[in-house]
Every structure is written in structure tokens, then in C-alpha cells.
Scaffold this active site. Sequence first.
Site, mmCIF file in Angstrom:
data_model
loop_
_atom_site.group_PDB
_atom_site.id
_atom_site.type_symbol
_atom_site.label_atom_id
_atom_site.label_comp_id
_atom_site.label_asym_id
_atom_site.label_seq_id
_atom_site.Cartn_x
_atom_site.Cartn_y
_atom_site.Cartn_z
ATOM 1 N N THR A 184 -41.254 2.523 17.747
ATOM 2 C CA THR A 184 -40.148 2.712 16.810
ATOM 3 C C THR A 184 -38.809 2.282 17.397
ATOM 4 O O THR A 184 -38.646 2.224 18.619
ATOM 5 C CB THR A 184 -40.072 4.216 16.412
ATOM 6 O OG1 THR A 184 -39.105 4.382 15.379
ATOM 7 C CG2 THR A 184 -39.683 5.098 17.578
ATOM 8 N N ASP A 200 -32.932 11.698 16.798
ATOM 9 C CA ASP A 200 -34.110 12.574 16.790
ATOM 10 C C ASP A 200 -33.875 13.869 17.583
ATOM 11 O O ASP A 200 -34.723 14.766 17.583
ATOM 12 C CB ASP A 200 -35.345 11.846 17.334
ATOM 13 C CG ASP A 200 -36.068 11.063 16.232
ATOM 14 O OD1 ASP A 200 -35.774 11.299 15.048
ATOM 15 O OD2 ASP A 200 -36.918 10.224 16.559
ATOM 16 N N SER A 224 -40.421 13.737 18.875
ATOM 17 C CA SER A 224 -40.929 12.704 17.979
ATOM 18 C C SER A 224 -41.991 13.290 17.059
ATOM 19 O O SER A 224 -42.613 14.309 17.372
ATOM 20 C CB SER A 224 -41.532 11.572 18.805
ATOM 21 O OG SER A 224 -42.160 10.626 17.977
ATOM 22 N N GLY A 257 -41.784 9.019 9.659
ATOM 23 C CA GLY A 257 -40.943 10.162 10.024
ATOM 24 C C GLY A 257 -41.744 11.446 10.033
ATOM 25 O O GLY A 257 -42.858 11.501 10.553
ATOM 26 N N THR A 294 -40.441 2.865 11.909
ATOM 27 C CA THR A 294 -41.547 2.985 12.857
ATOM 28 C C THR A 294 -42.728 2.111 12.425
ATOM 29 O O THR A 294 -42.819 1.671 11.295
ATOM 30 C CB THR A 294 -41.959 4.471 13.006
ATOM 31 O OG1 THR A 294 -40.802 5.241 13.297
ATOM 32 C CG2 THR A 294 -42.982 4.689 14.087
#
Length: 592
Positions: free
Chosen positions: A412, A436, A465, A486, A394
Site C-alpha cells: 500500500t 493510519d 494496519s 481499508g 492498497t
Amino acid sequence: MPRVPTPSWRCLPALLLGSALLALPVAFARAPEAPAPVAGTSVHDAALGRPQGAAIASAHAEATAAGMAVLRAGGNAFDAAVAVSATLGLVEPESSGLGGGGFFLLRRASDGHTVFIDARERAPLAATRDMYLDPATGQPKPRATIDGALAAAIPGQPAALVHVAENFGRLPLRESLAPAIRLAERGWRFGEKNLAMLGWRKEALRADPGAAALFLVDGEAPRLGARMRNPDYAATLRLLAEYGHDGFYRGPMAQRLVDAVRAAGGIWTLDDLAQYRVVERRPLVFQHRGMSIVTAPPPSSGGIALAQTLQILDGYDWAAKNPTQRLHLRVEAMRRAYRDRAVYLGDPDFVTVPVERLVHPAYAAGLRAGIHLQRATPSDLLPGIAALPERPDTTHFSIVDAEGNLAAVTQTVNLPFGNAMVVPGTGFLLNNEMDDFSIKPGVPNAFGLVGKEANAIEPGKRPLSSMTPTLVIGPERVAVIGTPGGSRIISMVIQALLDFEAGADARAIVAAPRLHHQYLPDHILVEPGSLDPAIRAALEAKGHTVKEETRSWGNMQVVIWHRADGRTEAGADPRWEAVGKGATSEAGGIFR
Ligand code: GLY
């Protein structure tokens, strides 16, 4: 649509340290106007005053330079955001790009309008809840959400570039994309961060002919400083410039993507691409010690966790607390906020996220009541489950322009180099954002990710996210904050906000030593050598387990605007730029 209230409360301060920066506080000289105070709980206050010049902080000097070039050409912060975003997708392909997605949090100076542009990837329409489970064992198939065509969700980044340019920019899209197009054709220098991340993903890149052709030389990493060209990327940007949204989501590009993804075992259809739209959401807004915090609503978990943490801490007499007590309370607040993240959060267009409850002061008071001042609460005493992986992926950039327009953008492709697949002729990687999702609600996936029903896979759904682009509008200073990292994104932004409140400048905020707790695993992570041994011992005496974490701690990018005199400053995280110093500082835009 958004079930996002705008509650009001106050809160507390924190710590900090030294730093460095990349970015351009540029003097587009202009006399600052007298700043007006931030009124009440509203950020819809058009009169914040005006900066003396613009500032951009991004993860790469070429991207910062592209944004500045667009500002000089008469663009505003939103045109610059398009330029920075498109350039990062080229020169930092491990972190973001046209095959990925992101969140654009914008504030328009002329009327105070704030908007959260959700360009998160969507699950394909043929996606199913158990698509990554082995039918024989019921367990996740190894790497199925990580490498290759099936791991990719439908990209949102191209739609965001068009939407931002058409609805908020001042320049035609082709002008904002021009620096990235030129750079793709002329070439850029392969940097140390590119190299480090490529080392991590080399095998996967080798396995895909398109990715290997673009990023490897005879199957190996390019040498440091090698000139990288990507004419296909330039051609894809030209399609966007000429045909707008449809240049990517319909016609030859869409057909090319769908054909290649399906040939490689994926499930994309032309409908998936034709239906993709960004969603304009109302940002999550709350008050914190006289500052308006404008941040990410679901499908990000970040804003809610940020609000919950500060709301819990607000109940303590912070000034009376010593450093150990402050860290203890911060950890206990984060423990509870991260627990709720796993249990309640998902795509608000598919599940009801109890935002009002989660950010309500009474709910925070209940959580606070369970915090023992002397003892850590073992996470397994709290109901719920959550183990979130930290990942060095990201990217984030922050912009303020000379009119006071603000842009906080986090984007990202998920893991470094996304799913490691490049459809030949396109010049960009696809994402692996499907990872995710909760692959099997309640059970860790191949990478340890655990979630609940709210984040289960559904056709067309956006995965949860942690990206937390944030604006802080205070009576004296305005900050634009964000970072990759993250699950650690949230704790980093919490810390940045507390440091900002305590008076830190942009360089200090991005360089501050970091500390993280995410409920499970039940330990505090700190950067090596950053925690005073006496404080560490005191935390351990309270029952905390403290571990040093050597892996990358984000890449935070912050700009600050001083409302009294219009001064702007920018801070780029020294962690990665320190690594890539030679390559990037010569390209311009890094001031230390
Ligand atoms: N893919 C990282 C995130 O969205 O949090």
C-alpha cells in the site's frame, strides 16, 4: 519480538456466489505427487504435495504477466512476488509502490517454513505524538496526514524487494526486477482504475510538481489508454538491482529523498532511511475446522480479528443455522473483534499486544456469551471506541508456484496516490501511512479514524494496519487470499475464508457479494442489491441497521491449489477488472 501463540481450535462455514478472474494457472507440466495430510496444528509440514503448475492473481494483467515471466525464467514464487510487487508499483501507482510498504507472507515448500515479512512504513525518528495537532486548538490539522511531505512515513517496500530476493528467491534481484524495468521504459496503458482513482486525487497531484509531471498531462488526467512511461522508476529499480538495500536507503537516493521531503516541510533524516529494516515476524497461526490458517500478526490487526471472529463462531452449531442467523452471528462476532482492534492493537515492537488473550478460546467464549441470538447488541453497549474509514486503496496479490511455494502479499501507499508527492527523479509516490496512526488517541482525526494509546505516534513506530494476507492449508485444498479495502479488508478475508471452507472456487470467492460490520459506525454495510430482501428484513427485525454501500468493495485476489490432482486456479476480483476489461485483458493474463 512476536508475542504470537499458535492456539488450536475449529470453526464454521458460509455463503458465496458467481465470479470472474484474472490470473494465470499455468501448466508447467509436472506430475503431482501424492498429497500428505496437514498434520495436527502444524503448518510446518514440508509435504503438501506439488501443484501441476503455477498460479498468480493480481490486480493488473501486466503484473501477473511479470510474475509469470520470472517463473518461466526459473524463478520461484518469491522471485515472482518481487516481480509482481515492482510491476504493481508502476502500473497501479494509486495503490502501492516503492514509496510505500507492505506485508509479504511466505511459505517455503521445501521445509514448510512460514514467515511474515513486515515491510510496514515507520514513523520518522523526529515524529511526535501530537505532530498533527494544531497547538492553538488541540485538534487535528486538516489534511496534515493526507497530503504532502509530513504525511509520509519511511518506506519499507524497497527493503522488502531486496530482502525477499536475497533470502527466499532463486534469481538475482536484477532478473526479478527486469520486467518492471522494461515496462517502465516501454510504457503501459493508463487504465480505468488509474483514471478513477486519479480523479479522486487530482487536486493533490496538481499541487506537487513531481507528481503532476509524472501523472498529469497539462494538469489534467491522461486519457484512457494513454501510454505512460516512467524512466525514473526504471532507474530507481536499477539502483536496487545494483546496490541492493543501500541503493535506496543510503547514498544519492537517500540524500535526494531527504532533501526534497525536508524542503517540502517534512521531517525525514538520513538516519531514518539508514535505520530502516524489514522485520521477519512469526505469522499468526490457528486451526479452523481442520485447516491451518496462517495469517498476519501485529502490526496488522487483520489476523487477530480473523481468528477472534472464527473462534466466536466456532461455538455455534452452524449447520443448524439458517442464512439470517448465520449473518447475524457473523456480524455480532465481527462487532466484537473490531472493537478489540481499536482498543488493544498497535506495533508489537512498541506496545504489548495481548495476542494470546485475544485469540484464546476462553476469551472467545466470554464474547460469545454476550451475543443474543435474537437481538443485535448496540455497539455503544460494548466498552471502547473505534470508527474506521474504508478506503479504496492498497493492493494484494497471491501466488503459488509449481513447487508449492506460496506468497500472499498486500502492499500500500495508503490513500489513492499516497501523499500525492513524487520527489523529482525517483519515479514513485510517497505514502501517507502516518494517517493510519491514532492522530489523537480517543478523538477522530480529520478522516474519522479513532484509536487508542496502542496506536499513538512514536518515533520509529509502525502504524496499525488492516492488511491481512492469509494462507489456508486444508487437507484437500490450499488457498492464498487477500484484498485491499481499508477496514473492510478484514471482513472480506473472513468471508473469503468461510466461502473457501464451504467449497467455493477462486472465482466464486472473489466475486461473492460482501457484507461488513466494524463495530462503529453501528450498521451493516452490504453491496447494493446483494442481500435477499427477506433476510434484510429479518436482520432489521433483530435490531440491525442495514445500509447499501456503493463505493468500491475491495479488489480480492485468490489462488487455490487442489492437493489431490495438483490443479491450480486463480480468481481476480471482477469489480475492478470488469471496469478495466479492455485495457487489461489485451495485456494478457485475464481468464474469465
Ligand atoms: N493503509 C491501509 C492499511 O494498512 O490498512
